[in-house]
Write a protein that holds these residues in place. Structure first.
Motif, mmCIF file in Angstrom:
data_model
loop_
_atom_site.group_PDB
_atom_site.id
_atom_site.type_symbol
_atom_site.label_atom_id
_atom_site.label_comp_id
_atom_site.label_asym_id
_atom_site.label_seq_id
_atom_site.Cartn_x
_atom_site.Cartn_y
_atom_site.Cartn_z
ATOM 1 N N TYR A 105 0.820 -1.225 0.000
ATOM 2 C CA TYR A 105 0.000 0.000 0.000
ATOM 3 C C TYR A 105 0.851 1.271 0.000
ATOM 4 O O TYR A 105 0.529 2.237 0.698
ATOM 5 N N ASP B 146 -2.188 4.911 -0.827
ATOM 6 C CA ASP B 146 -2.573 4.874 0.582
ATOM 7 C C ASP B 146 -1.515 5.467 1.505
ATOM 8 O O ASP B 146 -1.788 6.388 2.291
ATOM 9 N N TYR C 55 -1.717 8.998 3.571
ATOM 10 C CA TYR C 55 -1.805 8.985 5.032
ATOM 11 C C TYR C 55 -0.606 9.677 5.676
ATOM 12 O O TYR C 55 -0.760 10.454 6.626
ATOM 13 N N TYR D 151 -8.269 10.854 6.370
ATOM 14 C CA TYR D 151 -7.898 9.959 5.278
ATOM 15 C C TYR D 151 -9.141 9.394 4.596
ATOM 16 O O TYR D 151 -9.263 9.420 3.370
ATOM 17 N N GLN E 262 -10.153 10.226 0.814
ATOM 18 C CA GLN E 262 -10.146 9.117 -0.142
ATOM 19 C C GLN E 262 -11.503 8.954 -0.808
ATOM 20 O O GLN E 262 -11.593 8.727 -2.021
ATOM 21 N N SER F 167 -7.979 2.837 5.364
ATOM 22 C CA SER F 167 -6.745 2.638 4.608
ATOM 23 C C SER F 167 -6.405 1.153 4.578
ATOM 24 O O SER F 167 -6.922 0.369 5.365
ATOM 25 N N GLY G 228 -7.396 1.983 -2.351
ATOM 26 C CA GLY G 228 -6.540 2.915 -3.082
ATOM 27 C C GLY G 228 -6.281 2.442 -4.497
ATOM 28 O O GLY G 228 -6.229 3.250 -5.439
#
Length: 545
Positions: free
Chosen positions: A83, A87, A91, A108, A112, A162, A167
């Motif tokens: 990730y 992601d 983050y 986040y 997203q 996340s 993502g």
């Protein structure tokens, strides 16, 4: 024409077209529905466990270790999907800006989700440059689903977390939009070059970050390019360049993915091995497994369906064609997308909630919204201004009534800046403050939750059912400590639970037992517990570079 008729006609033509407000109103309603999720989180209507379980705390724990505590990154055992992009990049940026991992976790998810729906809008704009109703539909449908579906049964909690493969899905939408622009739009030389560079960077980075992207995007698009090149005769130069771009990005992504996993211990990954990583260039790796028949059926079925439908549509004239070529390419992409992903799902038997729901998300909801908007009958229907405007206003009014009660607790949003459950307060007080014990052992689902939310620097490392170190997404150096207690959850959570009888059988009776809420703490800090204290000492599966 009489004067009265002329005036009425002029009045009708100069009247306000409410369809112009579909898009901005739907965007506002979507954002309002999204904020309502956080309001329900703040007032206790939704459990915060969706945002603080062990998997979701992977990136916050990694950030804390390598940025705040300055530990060695190469001591981390990363998951099979690291990730990194987007992601981790998103983050880490948010945590650096707000300097509070609770706020970073909440921001986040919000960002997203906005990025994802914005990418859906961009894809819709690429396919329908002038149809505002088509652009509004994904926002509007999303707002309705957020407002009226129970959160725990709603796929939106996947968007707000996340490290849940979402993502890669965000990058998938961006990438397919780039491919459609390159193939079907007449781009200038410099602009086409820019789009090719963007596609190369996005697809290779995402493949290195999450290998599922190869099956969600790269291979399905290559199959679509082959199919359309055969049946529709696309621009040969752009088609070949795009196919070459995708092949290069796939190989680059696999190379970097393999390089990254070379530094990681794969002994914990029961379903992943270096051999599998590079044999996954095709889902025909299913031949190596025992699910080869299902894999071949999915892939071949999708391809032949595309060939027959393409040949049928090609015989029809444009005046009879119900969908344009972009929509056909879009629909065939998602046909292959579903085929390749179902094959991988059956081969590796992935966890359904994490893998299968996202698989169905785009084709059934957003893909369906965009595809339906392209049908001529739908386009003809939305020309009836009064009917569609009345329907839109009624549903929007119902949606507003549903969301209004949530906004009474808007002042409670500040509670999202900290999460300190009672059970962790008790652990901090009883172990760290009263007994000066900070290092302990727990299950996978307990370890990060108690470690990250403790305000007294508790360190809980995870163990397997057999009481051996479980290095999954953890820092190996954390196991090189002496330990003094073990956490037992009374209510087992999924798997990787600890059996109290096995603990007592192996280490003897604990010196002290604490119980509160659903937790039992066995304390082993006596002289007779030297074996327990050194249970994981030097338990690292590999040296840190």
């Amino acid at each position: 024409m009489s004067k009265v008729a002329a005036l009425s006609c002029l009045k009708e033509n100069s009247g306000m077209d409410l369809r112009k407000f579909y898009f901005p109103v739907s965007v506002v309603l979507y954002i309002a529905a999204l904020v309502s999720i956080y309001l329900r989180l703040a007032n206790g209507g939704i459990s915060k466990n969706f945002f603080y379980h062990a998997d979701a705390l992977y990136l916050p724990a990694l950030y804390k270790d390598i940025v705040l505590l300055e530990k060695n990154f190469f001591c981390w055992n990363l998951p099979p999907s690291p990730y990194f992009f987007p992601d981790m990049a998103l983050y880490f940026l948010l945590n650096a800006l707000v300097n509070n991992f609770h706020i970073a976790i909440m921001c986040y998810g919000f960002i997203q989700s906005l990025l994802f729906i914005t990418s859906i809008f961009y894809l819709s704009k690429v396919i329908y440059p002038r149809k505002s109703a088509a652009h509004a539909l994904p926002f509007f449908v999303s707002a309705l689903l957020i407002a009226f579906l129970p959160f725990e049964e709603n796929f939106f909690w996947l968007q707000l977390s996340s490290a849940r493969h979402f993502g890669a899905m965000l990058m998938l939408v961006v990438s397919i939009a780039l491919v459609i622009r390159i193939i079907f739009d007449d781009l200038s030389g410099s602009k086409a070059f820019l789009f090719h560079v963007l596609l190369l960077l996005v697809s290779s980075s995402t493949t290195a970050s999450d290998l599922l992207f190869a099956f969600q995007f790269s291979l399905p698009v290559l199959a679509c390019l082959l199919l359309h090149g055969i049946c529709f005769g696309l621009k040969r130069l752009q088609t070949c360049l795009t196919a070459l771009n995708l092949c290069v990005s796939l190989l680059l992504g696999l190379y970097f993915y393999g390089s990254l996993t070379h530094f990681q211990s794969l002994s914990e990954y029961r379903n992943i091995s270096p051999e599998k990583i590079f044999t996954l260039l095709s889902v025909f790796a299913g031949f190596v497994q025992h699910q080869w028949f299902a894999s071949v059926c999915f892939i071949c079925g999708a391809f032949f369906l595309g060939v027959f439908s393409a040949k049928y549509l090609r015989k029809k004239k444009d005046s009879y064609l119900p969908i344009n070529v972009k929509i056909y390419f879009f629909l065939m992409f998602f046909t292959f997308y579903a085929a390749f992903n179902c094959a991988v799902f059956f081969i590796y038997r992935f966890y359904p909630v994490r893998y299968y729901i996202p698989l169905l998300l785009l084709p059934t909801l957003y893909g369906g919204c965009i595809a339906i908007s392209g049908l001529r009958r739908f386009g003809f229907l939305i020309t009836y201004k009064k009917i569609t405007a009345s329907l839109f206003c009624c549903v929007a009014f119902i949606l507003v009534l549903r969301l209004m009660p949530e906004y009474r607790s808007i002042k409670e949003l500040k509670l999202l800046g900290d999460h300190y459950p009672e059970v962790i307060q008790c652990l901090d007080e009883q172990l760290a403050i009263k007994r000066n014990l900070r290092n302990g052992i727990g299950s996978y689902w307990q370890a990060k939750f108690f470690t990250m939310l403790s305000k007294q620097s508790l360190l809980i490392v995870p163990t397997r059912d057999d009481l051996k170190p479980f290095h999954w997404i953890n820092n190996s150096t954390d196991f090189n400590n002496e330990f003094f207690f073990i956490l037992l959850g009374k209510t087992p959570i999924w798997t990787l639970t600890i059996d109290r009888r096995e603990v007592v059988k192996r280490f003897g009776q604990p010196k002290e037992i604490l119980e509160f809420n659903d937790e039992t703490i066995l304390i082993f800090n006596g002289k007779e517990h030297a074996v327990f204290k050194k249970q994981f000492l030097n338990g690292s599966t590999r040296p840190c570079n």
